[in-house]
Design a protein around this motif. Structure first.
Motif, mmCIF file in Angstrom:
data_model
loop_
_atom_site.group_PDB
_atom_site.id
_atom_site.type_symbol
_atom_site.label_atom_id
_atom_site.label_comp_id
_atom_site.label_asym_id
_atom_site.label_seq_id
_atom_site.Cartn_x
_atom_site.Cartn_y
_atom_site.Cartn_z
ATOM 1 N N GLU A 4 -28.637 -23.718 27.650
ATOM 2 C CA GLU A 4 -29.559 -22.676 27.211
ATOM 3 C C GLU A 4 -29.102 -22.145 25.861
ATOM 4 O O GLU A 4 -27.904 -21.965 25.617
ATOM 5 N N ALA A 42 -39.803 -14.666 25.627
ATOM 6 C CA ALA A 42 -40.511 -15.922 25.887
ATOM 7 C C ALA A 42 -39.494 -17.001 26.224
ATOM 8 O O ALA A 42 -38.386 -17.026 25.673
ATOM 9 N N GLU A 43 -39.869 -17.888 27.137
ATOM 10 C CA GLU A 43 -38.991 -18.972 27.554
ATOM 11 C C GLU A 43 -39.603 -20.325 27.210
ATOM 12 O O GLU A 43 -40.799 -20.535 27.397
ATOM 13 N N ASN A 45 -38.966 -24.296 28.159
ATOM 14 C CA ASN A 45 -38.261 -25.252 29.014
ATOM 15 C C ASN A 45 -38.494 -26.654 28.470
ATOM 16 O O ASN A 45 -39.642 -27.106 28.349
ATOM 17 N N LYS A 95 -48.373 -20.824 28.412
ATOM 18 C CA LYS A 95 -49.168 -19.889 29.186
ATOM 19 C C LYS A 95 -50.068 -19.075 28.257
ATOM 20 O O LYS A 95 -49.787 -18.956 27.054
ATOM 21 N N SER A 99 -45.669 -16.347 27.236
ATOM 22 C CA SER A 99 -44.383 -15.901 27.780
ATOM 23 C C SER A 99 -43.532 -17.078 28.266
ATOM 24 O O SER A 99 -42.309 -16.958 28.396
ATOM 25 N N SER A 100 -44.161 -18.207 28.550
ATOM 26 C CA SER A 100 -43.430 -19.365 29.054
ATOM 27 C C SER A 100 -44.093 -20.646 28.561
ATOM 28 O O SER A 100 -45.319 -20.730 28.488
ATOM 29 N N SER A 101 -43.267 -21.637 28.224
ATOM 30 C CA SER A 101 -43.771 -22.923 27.739
ATOM 31 C C SER A 101 -42.927 -24.051 28.306
ATOM 32 O O SER A 101 -41.719 -23.908 28.484
ATOM 33 N N ASP A 102 -43.576 -25.166 28.599
ATOM 34 C CA ASP A 102 -42.891 -26.383 28.995
ATOM 35 C C ASP A 102 -43.172 -27.443 27.942
ATOM 36 O O ASP A 102 -44.326 -27.793 27.701
#
Length: 298
Positions: A4, A42-43, A45, A95, A99-102
């Motif tokens: 991370e 925000a994350e 991945n 999203k 807030s979140s991404s892959d």
């Protein structure tokens, strides 16, 4: 291999996590000043794996040669293409609130494009490749709800004063940055992509990890004292500029979410507040360090 990296850019925390892969070019000098241990807004991945299938409901932006941006029922989809082969090499699923991404990166592409990763197991990927343009796009959208804009400009902390120089490519931002780099008491925040935010009723300028030719960055933020629209000239000159002219100079140099009407409205409103609340001048300068003293005397 798991890992991370947490960054803070203009007060916005971004966490990048991965599992079963490794980064081939970390630590990266331009990002070191932005590393933090704070909470993430925000994350991201990262998956170094076969690109999945997905629906493309609505094309909302076409970056022509290297990327496309879609909207579907789940949020947003970003496709990235290799500039040499034009093959799809990565895809990101974001999203609706970002807030979140892959992010899926093709391991075959990673091995071909990054010779330092050849033969490595687990598969490898590039951190700068991920953050440019995925990280930049994410940040631009997060800024829309955070009272901020990303601008094609130069930010300087000159003896505690925040100086912003805005101009098109070739206008002299990197040239000006080179003059300031060796100036005592001056810190170059960035000469290509800066962020301007309104905080506690005052505008502040921040550096980003994505520099121009000057290759100098800082995570610092400082209140904006003056904003100059720059161009090369046979002598150092400065002149006042009305609101309409200033907006016409600023708009083309802003990184805007053209696909999001609300975000676009927020950015344009903020830019109007910036022009009204900060002293704006038009600056013509010669390629000489004398421009620093000239600017300080304005």
């Amino acid at each position: 291999m798991n890992g991370e990296i947490r960054l803070k850019i203009a007060g916005i925390g971004i966490s990048v996590r991965w599992n079963g892969s490794q980064v081939v070019d970390w630590p990266r000098p331009g990002y070191r000043d932005f590393i933090c241990n704070d909470r993430a807004d925000a994350e991201i991945n990262v998956h170094c794996d076969t690109l999945p299938e997905y629906p493309r409901d609505k094309l909302i932006f076409d970056g022509e040669e290297n990327w496309r941006f879609y909207q579907n029922k789940s949020g947003y989809v970003m496709e990235l293409f290799d500039t040499l082969t034009h093959e799809k090499c990565a895809v990101g699923f974001m999203k609706p609130d970002f807030s979140s991404s892959d992010i899926y990166i093709s391991p075959q592409w990673a091995l071909v494009r990054h010779s330092s990763g050849k033969g490595l197991n687990p598969p490898c990927w590039s951190f700068p490749f991920l953050m440019q343009p995925f990280g930049q796009l994410l940040l631009i959208n997060l800024l829309a709800g955070n009272r901020g804009i990303m601008v094609h400009g130069l930010g300087i902390n000159d003896r505690g004063k925040g100086m912003v120089f805005v101009g098109r490519s070739g206008a002299g931002k990197s040239t000006m940055a080179e003059f300031y780099k060796d100036e005592k008491g001056a810190i170059v925040l960035n000469d290509e992509r800066i962020i301007i935010k309104k905080k506690d009723g005052r505008f502040r300028v921040y550096g980003t990890p994505w520099p121009g030719m000057a290759m100098t960055v800082s995570s610092q933020g400082i209140p904006v004292d003056k904003l100059f629209f720059i161009h090369h000239a046979p002598e150092n000159t400065v002149s006042s500029q009305d609101t309409v002219s200033s907006l016409n100079c600023l708009f083309p140099q802003m990184f805007l979410s053209f696909w999001d009407r609300n975000a676009l409205d927020c950015a344009l409103k903020l830019s109007e507040e910036l022009i009204s609340g900060v002293e704006c001048r038009r600056l013509g300068f010669i390629k000489d360090r004398s421009v620093i003293d000239f600017v300080r005397a304005v």
